[in-house]
Write a protein that holds these residues in place. Sequence first.
Motif, mmCIF file in Angstrom:
data_model
loop_
_atom_site.group_PDB
_atom_site.id
_atom_site.type_symbol
_atom_site.label_atom_id
_atom_site.label_comp_id
_atom_site.label_asym_id
_atom_site.label_seq_id
_atom_site.Cartn_x
_atom_site.Cartn_y
_atom_site.Cartn_z
ATOM 1 N N UNK A 94 -61.052 21.724 73.337
ATOM 2 C CA UNK A 94 -61.155 19.514 72.905
ATOM 3 C C UNK A 94 -61.121 19.177 73.939
ATOM 4 N N UNK A 95 -62.610 18.013 73.396
ATOM 5 C CA UNK A 95 -62.727 16.726 74.881
ATOM 6 C C UNK A 95 -61.882 15.607 74.149
ATOM 7 N N UNK A 96 -61.429 15.110 74.898
ATOM 8 C CA UNK A 96 -59.967 14.261 74.983
ATOM 9 C C UNK A 96 -60.160 12.882 75.570
ATOM 10 N N UNK A 97 -60.941 12.377 75.474
ATOM 11 C CA UNK A 97 -62.311 11.649 77.088
ATOM 12 C C UNK A 97 -61.160 10.302 77.163
ATOM 13 N N UNK A 98 -60.581 9.878 76.163
ATOM 14 C CA UNK A 98 -59.908 8.542 76.785
ATOM 15 C C UNK A 98 -57.924 9.306 76.012
ATOM 16 N N UNK A 99 -58.183 10.377 76.524
ATOM 17 C CA UNK A 99 -56.513 11.040 76.662
ATOM 18 C C UNK A 99 -55.178 10.132 74.943
ATOM 19 N N UNK A 100 -56.077 9.948 74.527
ATOM 20 C CA UNK A 100 -55.289 9.596 73.692
ATOM 21 C C UNK A 100 -54.315 10.562 72.826
ATOM 22 N N UNK A 101 -55.016 11.893 72.769
ATOM 23 C CA UNK A 101 -54.425 13.078 71.723
ATOM 24 C C UNK A 101 -53.329 13.396 72.656
ATOM 25 N N UNK A 102 -53.496 13.213 74.184
ATOM 26 C CA UNK A 102 -52.856 14.216 75.060
ATOM 27 C C UNK A 102 -50.913 12.802 75.319
ATOM 28 N N UNK A 103 -51.650 11.290 75.107
ATOM 29 C CA UNK A 103 -50.822 10.525 75.098
ATOM 30 C C UNK A 103 -50.036 11.023 73.277
ATOM 31 N N UNK A 128 -48.724 1.787 87.699
ATOM 32 C CA UNK A 128 -49.403 2.760 88.371
ATOM 33 C C UNK A 128 -50.864 2.572 87.819
ATOM 34 N N UNK A 129 -51.330 3.940 89.392
ATOM 35 C CA UNK A 129 -52.936 4.029 89.048
ATOM 36 C C UNK A 129 -53.197 4.210 88.575
ATOM 37 N N UNK A 130 -52.711 5.903 88.558
ATOM 38 C CA UNK A 130 -52.842 7.080 87.850
ATOM 39 C C UNK A 130 -53.818 6.727 86.419
ATOM 40 N N UNK A 131 -54.652 8.260 86.167
ATOM 41 C CA UNK A 131 -55.446 7.559 84.766
ATOM 42 C C UNK A 131 -54.471 7.450 83.373
ATOM 43 N N UNK A 132 -53.296 8.633 83.322
ATOM 44 C CA UNK A 132 -52.622 8.769 82.773
ATOM 45 C C UNK A 132 -52.309 7.231 81.822
ATOM 46 N N UNK A 133 -52.015 6.662 82.669
ATOM 47 C CA UNK A 133 -51.059 5.214 82.880
ATOM 48 C C UNK A 133 -51.955 3.635 82.558
ATOM 49 N N UNK A 134 -53.658 4.281 83.430
ATOM 50 C CA UNK A 134 -54.608 3.638 82.572
ATOM 51 C C UNK A 134 -54.811 3.837 81.121
ATOM 52 N N UNK A 135 -54.541 5.258 80.349
ATOM 53 C CA UNK A 135 -55.171 5.565 79.038
ATOM 54 C C UNK A 135 -53.933 5.068 78.540
ATOM 55 N N UNK A 136 -53.093 4.451 78.917
ATOM 56 C CA UNK A 136 -51.851 4.035 78.423
ATOM 57 C C UNK A 136 -52.156 3.165 78.409
ATOM 58 N N UNK A 137 -52.767 1.721 79.329
ATOM 59 C CA UNK A 137 -52.492 0.471 78.837
ATOM 60 C C UNK A 137 -53.618 0.494 78.151
ATOM 61 N N UNK A 138 -54.468 0.670 77.904
ATOM 62 C CA UNK A 138 -55.375 1.420 77.010
ATOM 63 C C UNK A 138 -55.592 1.052 75.666
#
Lengths: 669, 162, 211
Positions: B112-121, C67-77
């Motif tokens: 599955x794709x998780x483009x905005x990382x919400x699932x990962x978070x 943090x410049x990482x992708x994870x951080x930017x996702x969390x910011x969003x």
Amino acid sequence: MTAAAGRVLILLALLVSSAGAMAGFAAGARGSEAGWRLTRRLAYAFAALMAAANALMVWALLRRDFSVGYVAHVGSRSVPDWVAVVSLWSSLEGSILFWGLVLGVYVTAATRANRSRHPEYMPYAAATWLACGAFFSFLLAGPAQPFATVPHPPADGPGPNPLLQNHVLMIVHPPFLYLGYVGMTIPFGLASAALLRGRLGHDFIRPLRDWLMLPWIFLTCAITLGAWWAYEVLGWGGYWAWDPVENASFLPWLTATAALHSALLTERKGVLKGWTTTLVMATFLLTILGTFMTRSGVFNSVHSFTQSAIGPTILGFLALVLVWSVILLAARIDRFSPEGQLLGAASRDGMFLANNLLFVLFTFTVLVGTVFPLVVEAVQNVQMSVGRPYFDRMAVPIGIALLLLMGVGPALPWGRATPEQLKRALLPPIFGALLAAALGAMLGVRAPWTLVALGFGGYTAQVTLRELWRPVARRRAKGAGLGEALVESPRRSRRRTAAYVVHAGAALALVAIAVSSTMGTSKELQLREGQTATVGAYTLTFLKAEEVREPHRDALVARIGIMKGGRDLGVLTPRMNHYESQREPVGTPAVRTSLFEDLYLSVMNIDPAQGTLGLLAMVNPMVAWIWGAALVMALGGLAALWPGHRAAAAVAARVDPRVPAPSRVAAEG
Amino acid sequence: MLIAGLVGVLLLNLGRDPHSIRSPLVGRPAPPFALAPVGGGAPVTSESLRGRPLVLNFWATWCAPCLEEHETLQRAGASLGGDVQFLGVVYEDEEDRVKAFQRRYGSTYPSLLDPDGKAAIAYGVAGVPETYFVDAGGVIRAKYAFPLNAETLAENLKKVGR
Amino acid sequence: MRTIAGAVLLAALAGGVSAQAPADDPAQVVGAPRGPRLQGAALESHAKEVAGLLRCPVCQGLSVADSPSTMASNMRAQVKDLLAAGYDDEQILAYFERSYGEFVRLKPPLRGVNWLVWLAPVAGLLLGAAVIAWVLRGPRHAAAERAAGQEESGSERADLPGPDALPPDRSLAPYVLRVRERAYGWPGGVSPEGPPASPAAVADHAARDRA
């Protein structure tokens, strides 16, 4: 071949330093002149061996000799020569080797300078230094071997961490840090000698203080360079994150500063001998703790070297030094007899004690905050964090209090004072305080802590200027011209002038930190090629994104045109670097520094194909002032250390009746 | 005394890897998700997966350890696919690269794709590979943050009743 | 073969899907939004603040804001979305804490053993102040003891030079006189009333003289 030679050198260093330590302790116990001579020779030999080992390693790095373990670890054919040299300290084993070199240099200097002085202390001191040297040689011979032989040397190596190749500050920061850190071994040895001897004579305080001051200067520079590097390289726009390894360098600096002030009281009044000694020992302990924190892999940090067997070994050394210090202090501190007394709380004496209280409190707080997550994890099995918000919350009141203390302390006279005297000393600088605060308010400062910092800064500035002026005024009152007075006064009371210069620098740094933390602006911009945006007084135009290929990295560069008030200020080029060995790219911000503020641009995302750019744009005020202030502090320290005119002045006093001896003491006040 | 305590704490922490975060989600209900599969199609929801144990593997094409465990997971997916649901969730990667990877290395179960990382978070992912073992009732029973091999996979499957 | 199986699987799964499948709903985790729905500049600046309180899980100690990482930017969003939806700071922090544990909060929350880390500096301050107070009180006692001691050993002072004796070397005499003046505050170093009373009086006079 090279690797084997290196190992031999290390083993010899281990032998020599162990022998030297034993010889020194024996010579000290017996008071033997021959024994002291032997110890000195062994000390010089240790230094020479360490120097040779380091030279050998640099040679191997330059030759890309991948049969040597450390070179295989950090060497690379695709990096320039200066990077190869700098990789000496870029990774664990090499950095310990470098530690050995710096220790050797310090031990040589301190031994040579005192070779015919303080004979009842020096053998003990040298023995302590060489014992530390033996420990580090042991590390190099065992857990952290840089000269391991690689059975099948690879054709090429991975090169040092790309972050280290990004900026020139990275070349300078580690050597200064080592010069500061390792240098604290010297006063530790001197303090141990005093404890072993059972007395801390007035004549010995001066060398203790001087050898504490020298590494302090380097450590001040190192911490500043580290912060400056973080600012210029890491891209988040700040310079201090209370990262455990940053704290590791900061803790000994705090106790060293406290020790310097306490030593001044000891020198003047012969009091607090035991306390000064304790602070010096604590400083060294904190450097060992710091090196443990950096190298053991226990802490999650930007700096951490990889986990290795070195952790338990350093911890063992830390425990050993701790036991040594505690036993010595407990057993011998009573023998330090005070030669004077402290008078009154509302006096300069009391303010020195307040200084010590604040610095030690600061140390304690930072230490607790750094170590607390480990304790909680060990006890409760819960992972938690103590981060920047905590440390900022604690540091701000303490920093502000220190800022005020730098003003109140020197304003007060020594000894007990009448309320009348207190009023005359403490009230006038309030004018400076109000002036500075008003100025700040006019320029737009609204944050309460910042206004308070400005006020206290103004107060301290007025007191410092007044104290710097005082000997000049006195000289003029006696008939000297202004120019002559300005030149003669610092020369005569060099240490006093230097101290006030350092205070001025420190006050400036604190105020600049306060302003830069609260008065900045920051914007996240998404731009297409050709688009313009404004940040603060600046107009930014995204000109184009281009790809740049360099031997060790590929970079995507954003060219941004800058305008301010209609004037063209040129082009800034923040970039995103892709290194082969790292997945996430490493950005390099572009900073345009002007007198009062920095324009700071950092690339968040960039796509040359689509012509889009995500840019973090910040205007950070007064940041350059922090670096400048630190330089002032370092220069002041250097001036304090400079071989003084004391000897010359003493002769002059005997010959010239216009210079009575007592007023010289008063001038040093 | 204080000093001994400090040294003791530091000693205790030596074996620990500061880069691995333990999951607070073990023993708690798995966070719900609705993610589109690679190659398109309607989103797959976590609710629809109830009733069977679920192995949820967060991975990426740029992650070398993920490649290491890929074969183990594919084999398990093929053999146990009837009783246990295997699903991949793509972490910080692009669909094209995932498709190419699947063409090259094969896949016995969908990702599955998780483009905005919400699932990962939501799952508390801090790196890849990380695999969550969810029981039939939707409760996370284990989180394994290293590449799986046959033994560790079997061990963790036991925790969800297989 | 595999892809067909996969397609069948997907079809089976997708079949069970309703058109509006909810993803992870924060309200299920932290309750209904308690704060105001933010927007515009207020949203930006507050989002930055909250991001500064969260620790980036994939970085080494940096906050999500820095943090410049992708994870951080996702969390910011995600922080921004949550703020726009009206969740307050504590709810947002609790939401991330559900996934990552207490680790993700940079400011230790005030619960349980964390009180120690917040109170330790205060305790240190009080302790230090108490120590200083004790140290500064001590010398008065020490001075009293010393004064008592001196009276008893007065007989040993017979062989010391008197208070107005001058050194044999005449060129040193002016200096001795000046020292006495400074120390005792009377011209020539001799008090009309006799020897000085106490160290405190000496210090007082010296201070007055200097000020």
